[in-house]
Scaffold this active site. Structure first.
Site: not given
Length: 657
Positions: A2, A99-101, A390
């Site tokens: 977000c 914001n993020g996971e 990666g």
């Protein structure tokens, strides 16, 4: 994934419409939803709005709120409206924008539920932050496994808590003043709020010329800072200017020689598999970036083994053989049975994206691999919302060729007296023209491993051309980026790259390009558990003196032959050198040598002409320096226009010279 924005000015009403415009400016980071909460810091009278109009946000001003939190949502985990942000606890005394996971949110949710916390959402990772902060306070960051930049407004304690993930995957800009605090995921959001952003920072301009980016804690503007990777800051809203950030995580290099090679291989493979598996949790379509290199192939292979159907993988190719790895990405796609999307990007298409670089990054940013990264992000977004990359493999397992080169130089220099190295090679550098091939390598022949490695990320020659006084030490690389606890030189270089190159260059590139097209990019190799494991591995299990990434290569050797596994590393780059002699030559001259150019106010035209002339003649590849100057000029022209727009951006971008 977000975009977040906040403005808290105790005892002074916030400018709601300016905050709304700031959220609109970062809407690309979250096109799926828009949430706002505004209220008074010394009460719990807060109004939450889900997907409000400009008029509705403005109507909140009747109550004179002194705080505003805004959230642009890219819905990835728990798509229900109940998971919208800003999110509060049961009493509305605590508000979070995130914001993020958080990849280990299921584990944390179970632990918190066992401690008596009640959850209103089905499986939101944001709510884990709400109750995690209630339970553990600032130490909640120690328990998080993920990428994040978040804010917790604690109305009961009258403070704001900001934190950024360990590798700087997610950005966070902030401004402190006597009036309060503002923060945002991107500078373009803060630019909309009056009296937040100051003039262009001379120190930051020179830092950009030095490194090719503006490193945290600086930003390109006065009055705005960036939280560094693995930093947190607690701000007392009664005295916000006294707040100072602090680091909450770092690596300890303590090799464990008790385990056998096979035990290390098994443990590493298990940790890698777990890290990748956590990052495949998603309620929306997911795929992988597949350049054809070792790191992206390892990640894609792991994802394919976890999936019950063909994984969607995305690659871009180039007409120039020297920059093209389609042969290898195709081999990997066939081996793993992927649904392979591949697009050949022509030079004209790449050149067309160049003007967008300033708009996307907000600050001058000279990593030219941002151009193909934007291209592959666009391709992926046509099919998925999340893509695994990666990134981080070279720093994790000593994969860069520069590590080997530094080892070789050390063998030549470190047994020599320092006075001899300074005298002999110093004289050679003074006699060797900067525009002639070999000067870049020669500048590394100086005493001290740290100084030599720092020189790879510094451009003293470009700075020497500047007409303005150079604030040297302030724009240089901070000394604390070089670790004191790594006895192996290779580990020290990897640690420096983790602290400096990853958060300031690599992750800036990936975050801004992917989020500009509303794509969430995840990096399974940037996992702190995986890095902590690697820091305990004996060096010879990662790097044998000639090549690195040995654990990855052993894994790939099960599926691919020697020519695939042990080929030379090829960067994800564009042919800048060729462009500046051909396709970009006229454009470059027009931009840099214009009569009223910003770069010309810093570096004399004759010096710029010398750089261009030397490059065109082929005496030395000056394309990295030319690209820096080009990016800086394009950035200034973009933000010079914004600065003159008094409706949106009231700051004054003064010239540096």
């Amino acid at each position: 994934m977000c975009g977040i924005l906040g403005l808290i000015t105790p005892h002074k009403p916030v400018e709601l419409l300016a905050c709304h415009e700031g959220c609109e400016a970062i809407s690309h980071r979250g096109p799926d939803g828009y949430g706002v909460v505004a209220g008074r810091t010394h009460s719990r009278d807060a109004n939450f709005l889900n997907n409000p109009s400009k008029q509705l946000v403005g109507s909140l001003g009747k109550k004179g709120p002194d705080f505003f939190l805004g959230h642009r949502r890219l819905a990835v985990i728990d798509l229900a409206d109940a998971a919208a942000q800003p999110m509060s606890n049961e009493t509305d005394s605590l508000w979070v924008v995130f914001n993020g996971e958080i990849y280990n949110f299921v584990e944390l949710r179970c632990e918190l539920a066992g401690l008596g916390h009640r959850f209103k959402t089905d499986h939101s990772d944001t709510e884990v932050l709400v109750h995690g902060y209630e339970q553990w306070g600032e130490r909640v960051v120690d328990r998080l496994r993920g990428m994040f930049a978040f804010a917790v407004l604690d109305l009961e304690a009258n403070r704001l808590f900001l934190a950024r993930d360990r590798f700087g995957e997610k950005p966070l800009y902030y401004h402190l003043s006597a009036d309060g605090v503002a923060f945002c995921s991107e500078l373009k959001g803060l630019l909309q709020i009056p009296n937040i952003v100051g003039s262009v920072s001379q120190q930051s301009v020179f830092a950009f010329l030095h490194h090719g980016f503006v490193p945290a804690p600086m930003s390109i503007f006065e009055n705005v800072k960036k939280l560094k990777a693995a930093e947190q800051i607690t701000i007392d809203l009664d005295s916000p200017r006294n707040a100072a950030p602090r680091t909450y995580w770092d690596l300890q290099y303590e090799p464990d020689y008790q385990k056998t090679r096979s035990q290390w291989a098994e443990e590493f493979a298990g940790a890698l598999g777990e890290s990748v598996a956590l990052r495949t949790i998603s309620d929306v379509p997911l795929g992988t970036f597949l350049s054809g290199g070792i790191d992206s192939t390892v990640v894609t292979g792991q994802v394919s083994r976890l999936s019950t159907k063909p994984v969607q993988a995305f690659s871009v190719g180039f007409p120039m053989a020297s920059h093209d790895e389609r042969e290898y990405s195709t081999l990997a796609a066939e081996k793993f049975g992927l649904h392979h999307h591949i697009e050949v990007v022509e030079p004209e298409s790449l050149l067309a994206t160049v003007p967008r670089i300033a708009e996307i990054f907000d600050e001058p940013f000279a990593d030219s691999s941002a151009i193909p990264t934007l291209a592959v992000s666009r391709l992926a977004r046509q099919h998925v919302t999340v893509a695994l990359s990666g990134d981080g493999g070279d720093e994790l397992l000593a994969g860069y060729g520069r590590y080997r080169l530094q080892q070789q130089i050390s063998r030549i220099l470190d047994w020599q007296p320092q006075w001899f190295v300074k005298m002999f090679f110093g004289a050679a550098r003074r006699c060797w023209p900067q525009h002639v091939r070999g000067s870049g390598l020669l500048k590394q022949f100086i005493p001290g491993r740290k100084a030599r490695y720092f020189s790879l990320f510094s451009d003293d020659y470009l700075l020497s051309l500047a007409t303005a006084d150079y604030p040297g030490a302030e724009a240089g690389i901070p000394e604390d980026t070089w670790p004191q606890n790594a006895t192996e030189p290779i580990d020290a270089m990897c640690s420096f790259d983790r602290r400096f190159y990853i958060p300031e260059d690599l992750m800036v590139k990936v975050d801004r390009t992917s989020m500009s097209v509303s794509l969430e990019a995840r990096a399974p190799l940037l996992d702190h558990i995986l890095f902590e494991l690697s820091s305990r591995m004996p060096l010879e299990l990662k790097f044998d003196g000639a090549q690195g990434k040995l654990p990855f290569k052993r894994l790939l050797a099960k599926d691919f032959d020697e020519s695939f596994v042990n080929r030379p590393k090829r960067g994800f780059a564009v042919p800048l050198g060729k462009w500046f002699r051909g396709d970009l030559y006229n454009e470059f001259n027009d931009v840099l040598l214009g009569r009223n150019g910003f770069v010309r106010s810093i570096i004399p035209a004759k010096c710029i002409e010398r750089l261009i002339g030397g490059h065109v003649k082929g005496s030395r590849d000056q394309s990295p320096r030319l690209w820096k100057l080009y990016v800086l000029e394009k950035w200034y022209s973009q933000y010079g226009i914004l600065a003159s727009n008094t409706d949106g951006c009231p700051h004054n971008t003064t010239r540096v010279a």
